[in-house]
Motif scaffolding. Structure first.
Motif, mmCIF file in Angstrom:
data_model
loop_
_atom_site.group_PDB
_atom_site.id
_atom_site.type_symbol
_atom_site.label_atom_id
_atom_site.label_comp_id
_atom_site.label_asym_id
_atom_site.label_seq_id
_atom_site.Cartn_x
_atom_site.Cartn_y
_atom_site.Cartn_z
ATOM 1 N N VAL A 1 8.726 1.010 -19.690
ATOM 2 C CA VAL A 1 9.571 0.638 -18.517
ATOM 3 C C VAL A 1 8.965 -0.585 -18.165
ATOM 4 N N PRO A 2 10.169 -1.785 -18.081
ATOM 5 C CA PRO A 2 9.860 -2.998 -17.760
ATOM 6 C C PRO A 2 9.047 -3.133 -16.372
ATOM 7 N N ALA A 3 8.031 -3.756 -16.197
ATOM 8 C CA ALA A 3 7.116 -3.836 -15.092
ATOM 9 C C ALA A 3 6.968 -5.004 -14.505
ATOM 10 N N ARG B 1 -0.683 6.685 -15.515
ATOM 11 C CA ARG B 1 -0.064 7.234 -16.956
ATOM 12 C C ARG B 1 1.134 8.184 -16.593
ATOM 13 N N ILE B 2 0.689 8.761 -15.689
ATOM 14 C CA ILE B 2 1.652 10.021 -15.406
ATOM 15 C C ILE B 2 3.002 9.278 -14.488
ATOM 16 N N PHE B 3 2.724 8.260 -13.811
ATOM 17 C CA PHE B 3 4.013 7.579 -13.093
ATOM 18 C C PHE B 3 4.550 6.750 -13.875
ATOM 19 N N ALA B 4 4.087 6.055 -15.062
ATOM 20 C CA ALA B 4 4.767 5.429 -16.269
ATOM 21 C C ALA B 4 5.687 6.378 -16.936
ATOM 22 N N GLU B 5 4.880 7.459 -17.665
ATOM 23 C CA GLU B 5 5.751 8.256 -18.268
ATOM 24 C C GLU B 5 6.992 9.079 -17.660
ATOM 25 N N GLU B 6 6.778 9.474 -16.442
ATOM 26 C CA GLU B 6 7.911 10.048 -15.541
ATOM 27 C C GLU B 6 8.887 8.954 -15.260
ATOM 28 N N ALA B 7 8.415 7.762 -15.113
ATOM 29 C CA ALA B 7 9.418 6.840 -14.739
ATOM 30 C C ALA B 7 10.464 6.422 -15.985
ATOM 31 N N ARG B 8 9.638 6.697 -17.353
ATOM 32 C CA ARG B 8 10.551 6.545 -18.572
ATOM 33 C C ARG B 8 11.276 7.499 -18.606
ATOM 34 N N LYS B 9 10.898 8.852 -18.446
ATOM 35 C CA LYS B 9 12.042 10.016 -18.397
ATOM 36 C C LYS B 9 13.181 9.847 -17.576
ATOM 37 N N ALA B 10 12.645 9.511 -16.325
ATOM 38 C CA ALA B 10 14.045 9.434 -15.291
ATOM 39 C C ALA B 10 14.941 8.163 -15.569
ATOM 40 N N GLY B 11 14.453 7.357 -16.588
ATOM 41 C CA GLY B 11 15.401 6.079 -16.833
ATOM 42 C C GLY B 11 15.478 5.024 -15.497
ATOM 43 N N VAL B 12 14.046 4.921 -14.975
ATOM 44 C CA VAL B 12 13.786 3.934 -14.060
ATOM 45 C C VAL B 12 13.844 2.652 -14.549
ATOM 46 N N ARG B 13 14.617 1.689 -14.035
ATOM 47 C CA ARG B 13 14.642 0.246 -14.427
ATOM 48 C C ARG B 13 13.642 -0.572 -14.317
ATOM 49 N N ARG B 14 12.634 -0.324 -13.377
ATOM 50 C CA ARG B 14 11.492 -1.111 -13.192
ATOM 51 C C ARG B 14 10.401 -0.281 -12.418
ATOM 52 N N ILE B 15 9.208 -0.812 -12.983
ATOM 53 C CA ILE B 15 7.920 -0.574 -11.997
ATOM 54 C C ILE B 15 7.258 -1.642 -11.399
ATOM 55 N N VAL B 16 6.996 -1.651 -10.163
ATOM 56 C CA VAL B 16 6.629 -2.748 -9.535
ATOM 57 C C VAL B 16 5.142 -2.268 -8.740
ATOM 58 N N ALA C 1 12.073 -6.312 -7.123
ATOM 59 C CA ALA C 1 13.163 -5.078 -7.380
ATOM 60 C C ALA C 1 14.389 -5.717 -8.035
ATOM 61 N N THR C 2 14.735 -6.965 -7.953
ATOM 62 C CA THR C 2 16.082 -7.519 -8.665
ATOM 63 C C THR C 2 15.828 -8.287 -9.716
ATOM 64 N N MET C 3 14.534 -8.297 -10.188
ATOM 65 C CA MET C 3 14.318 -9.177 -11.525
ATOM 66 C C MET C 3 15.035 -8.842 -12.692
ATOM 67 N N PRO C 4 15.577 -9.651 -13.716
ATOM 68 C CA PRO C 4 15.969 -9.186 -14.868
ATOM 69 C C PRO C 4 15.587 -8.368 -15.783
ATOM 70 N N ASP C 5 16.282 -7.623 -16.417
ATOM 71 C CA ASP C 5 15.526 -6.596 -17.437
ATOM 72 C C ASP C 5 14.590 -6.724 -18.410
#
Length: 523
Positions: free
Chosen positions: A151-153, A102-117, A208-212
Motif C-alpha cells: 500500500v502506498p505510504a 504488519r497487521i495494519f499494512a496487510e489489512e489495508a492491502r486486503k481492503a484496497g486502501v489507497r494510502r497509509i499515513v 491524504a491527497t498525495m498522488p498514488d
C-alpha cells in the motif's frame, strides 16, 4: 496547494487510529474541516463520546493487534492513519509495535486502501540502528514496515513537537519555569529541529491527497535548528521569565536524567525516558521535500518562538484540546467495570459515604466536576501528595498530570493519577485509578436527591485486589480511609453548601488562576 495529480477536491473516507491520543484527537477535526469522512478505531469508543467532534465522526471498537477488528474498520476506507505505538506497554513493546504495524499494512492491502499515513520519529543520519533508543528504533521499524508494504505510504518523521499539552512542550515548560538555575545533562547541547503541532497537523491532512505514486518518508521540522539549552533560553524569553542559568554536567546520563525530569515536571519517567534517550543524537531534517506535495503558505512552518507563543496562549486561555496524557494506560479498557452484576471479577472492596448537602444539586455538581488539578482533592493534601510521590518513585504517573480544563471534564480525560471513565453531567463522575496498584481501583461521586427532597452527596471508593498482595494493600490502607475519604466527602459537601472551590470562592480562585497564568506566560 499544488502538485501534479493531487486530488484536492476529493472527499475521502479516512480511518484514524489513536484518536484518543494527543495528535489523533487533534487530527480528526482537521480532517472533518477539510471535508473528509472520518472513522476512528479505538479500544474504548466511549472515551471519544465527549469530544467536540464526536457527532461528526464514526467510532468503532477494536485494537490494532486484532486482525478482525482492523479488517472491519478498513472497510470502504481510502486513507488509513496510524498514530499509535505500544510504548509503555511493557518490555516487549517493540514486538507489539511490529505485530500491529504488519497487521495494519496487510489489512489495508486486503481492503484496497489507497494510502497509509504514519507519524514517526526523526532519526539521526549515520547512526547504526542498534545505537538508537528503543523508542526511535521501533518507530523507524514501523515506518519501514509500511514503506515495504503493498500500500502506498507516507511516513512523516518529526523530532520535538511544540504545542499546548504535548509531552515535549510540557517537559520544556516545567523545566524552564521551575528551575531558574539548572544542573543539566549533556544532551542539552544536542541539536534538534522542533516543529509546531499546527504544521504537523497540516502535513498529516495534506498527506491524504498525495498522488498514488508517492511512497516514501519525509522529514518534517520548523525553520529553527536549536539545542535544548537554546530552546529553554528562548522559552524563558517568550514567557517573560528571567534569564536561566544552565550548567551541563556529563554525569547525568539520559536514563538518570529521565528520573530528574520526572521529579521536576508532570511528565513521568516512563515517558521522559524515551524523550531524553532520543536527545542523545542530533536529529535535524535532511530535506524538505514534503513542500512539493503539501506546500507551505507564507510564514509556515512556524518559527520556534511563534509556536511557543501559540502554545502558551492556549495554556493561558485554558484551550488545550488534547494533552500528552490523553492516551490511557494500556490494557485498562478491557478490564471489568465496578457496575458488573455481582462483580464476576472476584472480590470488590468498598468504602461508601453519603452526606446531605445544604445547597443545590447544581452547586454540588460544580464542585465534583472541578475536583483535582489546582483545585485539589478536598482532604489531607499531604496524604495525596505522598501517594503521588510514591507512585512516581515506582514509575507511575504520579499526581501532577493535572487537568486538561479547569472546569469541565469529559470521558477519557486524565485527572492527576485518575482517568475519567464515565461522566453523567449533574449526576455521576467515575474515575479509574492509573497509579501503580496491586489491583484495580475506582472513585465514584454521585449527586442525588434524598427521599426528603434534599441534595445528597454519595461517594464510593472501590478496589478489586490482584492476588494476596492486593488484599494486603487494601487492609493496610483502610485505617486511613476515614481521614482521606471521610474528610473528602465532608469538605466537598461543605464547599458545595458555601459555593466554594478548593481555593475559596469561584470568583476569587478564578482571579488567582488568571494572575498565576499571566505571570508565567505573558511576555
Amino acid at each position: 496547494m499544488a502538485t501534479n495529480g493531487r486530488r484536492d477536491a476529493e472527499r475521502l473516507h479516512c480511518l484514524v487510529t489513536g484518536a484518543s491520543g494527543y495528535i489523533g484527537g487533534r487530527l480528526v477535526p482537521e480532517l472533518l474541516q477539510a471535508g473528509h469522512d472520518v472513522r476512528c478505531l479505538a479500544r474504548s469508543p466511549a472515551k471519544l463520546r465527549d469530544q467536540p467532534w464526536a457527532a461528526d465522526a464514526e467510532s468503532v471498537r477494536g485494537d490494532v493487534t486484532d486482525p478482525h477488528a482492523v479488517a472491519e474498520a478498513m472497510r470502504g476506507v481510502d486513507v488509513a492513519y496510524y498514530l499509535v505505538h505500544a510504548l509503555g506497554s511493557g518490555a516487549d513493546f517493540e514486538e507489539t509495535d511490529r505485530l500491529a504495524a504488519r497487521i495494519f499494512a496487510e489489512e489495508a492491502r486486503k481492503a484496497g486502501v489507497r494510502r497509509i499515513v504514519y507519524l514517526g520519529g526523526l532519526t539521526p543520519r549515520g547512526i547504526p540502528q542498534q545505537s538508537l533508543s528503543p523508542h526511535l528504533r521501533s518507530r523507524a521499524e514501523v515506518g519501514r514496515i509500511f514503506l515495504d508494504s503493498q500500500v502506498p505510504a507516507t511516513v512523516l518523521r518529526a523530532a520535538v513537537v511544540i504545542g499546548s499539552g504535548s509531552a515535549s512542550f510540557e517537559m520544556l515548560r516545567y523545566l524552564t519555569e521551575r528551575l531558574p538555575v539548572m544542573v543539566t545533562p549533556s544532551w542539552v547541547h544536542t541539536r534538534t529541529q522542533p516543529i509546531g503541532v499546527r504544521d504537523v497537523l497540516r502535513y498529516l491532512v495534506g498527506s491524504a491527497t498525495m498522488p498514488d505514486d508517492v511512497d516514501r518518508a519525509f522529514d518534517i521540522g520548523g525553520p529553527d535548528v536549536l539545542t535544548y539549552r537554546e530552546m529553554m533560553c528562548r522559552y524563558a524569553a517568550v514567557a517573560g521569565l528571567r534569564r536561566r542559568i544552565i550548567v551541563p554536567v556529563p554525569v547525568l546520563t539520559p536514563r538518570l536524567s529521565s528520573h530528574w525530569v520526572g521529579l521536576v515536571t508532570p511528565v513521568p519517567a516512563s515517558i521522559a525516558r524515551p524523550l531524553t534517550l532520543s536527545l542523545r543524537h542530533e536529529v535535524v531534517c535532511q530535506e524538505h521535500d514534503i513542500a512539493r506535495y503539501v506546500s507551505d503558505p507564507p510564514g509556515r512552518p512556524l518559527p520556534f518562538d511563534e509556536a511557543l507563543a501559540l502554545a502558551l496562549r492556549r495554556v493561558r486561555d485554558a484551550q488545550v484540546a488534547t494533552r500528552w496524557s490523553s492516551a490511557s494506560v494500556p490494557g485498562a479498557p478491557s478490564d471489568p467495570l465496578p457496575t458488573d452484576p455481582d462483580w464476576a471479577g472476584g472480590s470488590l472492596y468498598q468504602d461508601e459515604r453519603q452526606l446531605s448537602v445544604d445547597g443545590s444539586r447544581a452547586a454540588l455538581w460544580k464542585v465534583v466536576e472541578g475536583i483535582g488539578g489546582d483545585n485539589g482533592w478536598y482532604s489531607f493534601p499531604l496524604a495525596w501528595a505522598v501517594r503521588g510521590w510514591l507512585d512516581r518513585f515506582v514509575g507511575g504517573v504520579g499526581l501532577r498530570r493535572g487537568r486538561r480544563d479547569a472546569q469541565r471534564l469529559r470521558v477519557g480525560d486524565s485527572l492527576d493519577f485518575w482517568r475519567v471513565e464515565e461522566i453523567e453531567p449533574g449526576r455521576l463522575l467515575r474515575l479509574r485509578a492509573e497509579m501503580r496498584l496491586p489491583g484495580l481501583a475506582w472513585l465514584e461521586m454521585y449527586v442525588e436527591t434524598d427521599p426528603e427532597g434534599r441534595t445528597r452527596y454519595r461517594q464510593r471508593a472501590l478496589f478489586h485486589p490482584r492476588g494476596l498482595l492486593g488484599h494486603a494493600y487494601w487492609w493496610s490502607v483502610s485505617p486511613f480511609h476515614a481521614v482521606v475519604f471521610g474528610g473528602m466527602a465532608r469538605n466537598i459537601s461543605q464547599a458545595a453548601a458555601k459555593g466554594l472551590t478548593a481555593h475559596g470562592s469561584d470568583q476569587r480562585s478564578s482571579r488567582i488562576r488568571r494572575r498565576r497564568s499571566r505571570r508565567s506566560v505573558d511576555r
